[in-house]
Design an enzyme around this catalytic site. Structure first.
Site, PDB file in Angstrom:
ATOM      1  N   ASN A  23     -51.403  27.195  53.471  1.00 37.43           N
ATOM      2  CA  ASN A  23     -50.745  27.033  52.174  1.00 37.43           C
ATOM      3  C   ASN A  23     -49.332  27.605  52.146  1.00 37.43           C
ATOM      4  OD1 ASN A  23     -52.937  25.697  51.090  1.00 37.43           O
ATOM      5  ND2 ASN A  23     -53.880  27.557  50.281  1.00 37.43           N
ATOM      6  N   ARG A  92     -53.035  16.296  50.215  1.00 36.68           N
ATOM      7  CA  ARG A  92     -52.532  16.661  48.892  1.00 36.68           C
ATOM      8  C   ARG A  92     -51.111  17.209  48.976  1.00 36.68           C
ATOM      9  NH1 ARG A  92     -52.557  16.249  43.365  1.00 36.68           N
ATOM     10  NH2 ARG A  92     -51.644  18.119  42.495  1.00 36.68           N
ATOM     11  N   CYS A 116     -58.679  16.933  49.308  1.00 34.18           N
ATOM     12  CA  CYS A 116     -60.083  17.147  48.976  1.00 34.18           C
ATOM     13  C   CYS A 116     -60.383  16.737  47.537  1.00 34.18           C
ATOM     14  CB  CYS A 116     -60.455  18.623  49.169  1.00 34.18           C
ATOM     15  SG  CYS A 116     -60.597  19.122  50.897  1.00 34.18           S
ATOM     16  N   ARG A 121     -56.611  17.369  39.661  1.00 38.49           N
ATOM     17  CA  ARG A 121     -55.363  17.909  40.214  1.00 38.49           C
ATOM     18  C   ARG A 121     -54.162  17.011  39.895  1.00 38.49           C
ATOM     19  NH1 ARG A 121     -56.368  20.420  46.085  1.00 38.49           N
ATOM     20  NH2 ARG A 121     -56.608  18.296  46.751  1.00 38.49           N
ATOM     21  N   ASP A 124     -48.714  16.004  36.973  1.00 38.04           N
ATOM     22  CA  ASP A 124     -47.861  15.988  35.784  1.00 38.04           C
ATOM     23  C   ASP A 124     -46.928  17.192  35.730  1.00 38.04           C
ATOM     24  OD1 ASP A 124     -49.404  13.826  35.265  1.00 38.04           O
ATOM     25  OD2 ASP A 124     -50.329  14.591  33.435  1.00 38.04           O
ATOM     26  N   ARG A 397     -58.959  21.092  58.173  1.00 40.39           N
ATOM     27  CA  ARG A 397     -57.749  21.029  57.353  1.00 40.39           C
ATOM     28  C   ARG A 397     -57.154  22.423  57.135  1.00 40.39           C
ATOM     29  NH1 ARG A 397     -58.433  19.351  52.130  1.00 40.39           N
ATOM     30  NH2 ARG A 397     -56.163  19.255  52.151  1.00 40.39           N
TER      31      ARG A 397
END
Length: 422
Positions: A23, A92, A116, A121, A124, A397
């Site tokens: 991340n 994502r 996932c 999610r 916006d 992942r």
């Protein structure tokens, strides 16, 4: 399809070094296109999501290659501002490229991202933040067209402290003339790491880790060599693996200060944790004790990415645990498989009530998402008999060879490649 075959009952002991954070790496990879200079990410983990992001960058015209544990990104040849549909749907984090592409080309065409299936999610918040910078956005047939020719620095307020939206707008603003102030931003440590990377490139970003981030625009950025932060979720998962087996581990390269919420819950379960500056030791009891309640929250609250692992632990703890998922609305997908293993988990909307049982039994289960797959693997480490986790490629992942890491601590686990029925 890939599967993990686990024979439970082995107590995990030993030492292991945590790899750097998925991340943190993914937004940094996106930020690499903000310059024509080369970016070298040191000790970059070999994860499938990192590979997918590299493929997207290559499609846009970047040169991306590995030199051992170093990932080299050279964006000099980048010419595209249209994200490839097939690749974007695999990950994502492809949405992280929206801000940097707009900063570089003042226009971008992207598809809705994949990843996932743990909830809606929506993006916006990303689009709303960019609109506040003057970007004109319209959607057509599942494709998002962004026109940034009138982009300008200014004030941006987020309705919710979204990590991805915060990072996207940060990157979009670094080359805008003037000052941009982001309000009600996410405070996750990976955002602090992105700020450090951008500033190493020559940006002027301050405030990451607080509720307000200030970006003073600069004219250009340069390529750098950078080592991303360690992965706090991988560290937490390995601690949970030791805890569920009644084991004892020493983990190195741990972002200790960023993991206090996880440490607190593990201590509540009677684990003894000793912290040092960059390492942590965990000694687990023979049987864990249930925690009263766990609620996922934005940082510094309990991370949603550790909820599934703690749910797996609670299935074998003495007493009743309650878990409330406040971040994603569909993150108890692993509960049904845990029940098939003998657990007693009752899910009602965003709440799971877990009554601890004496033992779990190995069976065939399916990883439906990254963290849920990790949780089922943890359960298999303690279950009686053999547990087979299908769709193990989803675990790749975010974990670099999880089975190898667990085996190094004494687990009886192996990976097999099988042909699917289709």
């Amino acid at each position: 399809m890939e599967i993990l075959c686990i024979h439970g009952g082995r107590r995990l002991t030993g030492e292991w070094t945590v790899h750097n954070a998925k991340n943190a790496v993914l937004p940094i990879m996106a930020a690499a296109i903000l310059t024509d200079g080369k970016t070298m990410l040191e000790d970059c983990p070999m994860l499938s999501d990192v590979g997918y992001m590299g493929d997207i960058l290559c499609t846009l015209g970047c040169d991306v290659r590995r030199e051992g544990r170093t990932l080299v990104i050279d964006p000099q040849g980048i010419v595209g501002y249209e994200m490839p549909d097939d690749l974007a749907k695999k990950i994502r984090s492809s949405i992280f490229l929206l801000g940097p592409i707009l900063a570089r080309f003042r226009k971008a065409t992207v598809t809705f991202p994949g990843g996932c299936e743990i909830g809606l999610r929506p993006i916006d918040l990303h689009l709303g933040g960019l609109r506040q910078l003057g970007v004109t956005i319209h959607e057509e047939g599942g494709v998002i067209h962004c026109d940034g020719k009138h982009m300008k620095a200014g004030n941006v307020h987020f309705d919710y402290p979204s990590v991805g939206a915060t990072e996207n707008v940060m990157m979009a603003a670094v080359l805008l003339r003037g000052r941009t102030v982001l309000h009600n931003v996410a405070r996750e440590p990976e955002i602090v790491d992105l700020q450090a990377f951008l500033n190493r490139m020559g940006a002027n970003v301050q405030g990451a880790g607080t509720h307000t981030i200030t970006v003073e625009g600069v004219r250009r950025l340069g390529g750098v060599s950078y080592t991303p932060m360690p992965d706090r979720i991988v560290a937490g998962t390995m601690m949970a693996a030791a805890a569920i087996t009644g084991g004892s581990v020493l983990l190195r390269n741990v972002p200790v200060e960023d993991m206090q919420a996880v440490f607190s819950k593990l201590r509540e379960m009677d684990c003894v944790i000793t912290e040092k500056e960059r390492s942590v030791t965990l000694h687990a009891p023979e049987r864990l004790r249930a925690f009263a309640q766990l609620q996922t929250q934005p940082h510094p609250g309990f991370p949603t990415d550790m909820q599934a692992q703690l749910l797996a632990l609670s299935t074998l703890a003495t007493g009743t645990s309650v878990l409330v998922e406040n971040v994603f609305e569909n993150r108890f997908g692993h509960a049904g498989d845990l029940n098939r293993m003998g657990a007693n988990v009752l899910v009602n909307g965003r709440t799971a009530v877990v009554q601890g049982v004496e033992r779990l039994y190995g069976t065939r289960v399916v990883a439906r998402d990254l963290r849920g797959g990790a949780a089922l693997t943890l359960a298999g480490l303690k279950a009686r008999g053999e547990t087979i986790v299908e769709q193990a490629q989803l675990i790749d992942r975010g974990y670099e060879h999880l089975e190898t890491a667990l085996a190094s601590l004494g687990a009886e686990i192996r990976r097999e490649h099988i042909l699917s029925d289709t």
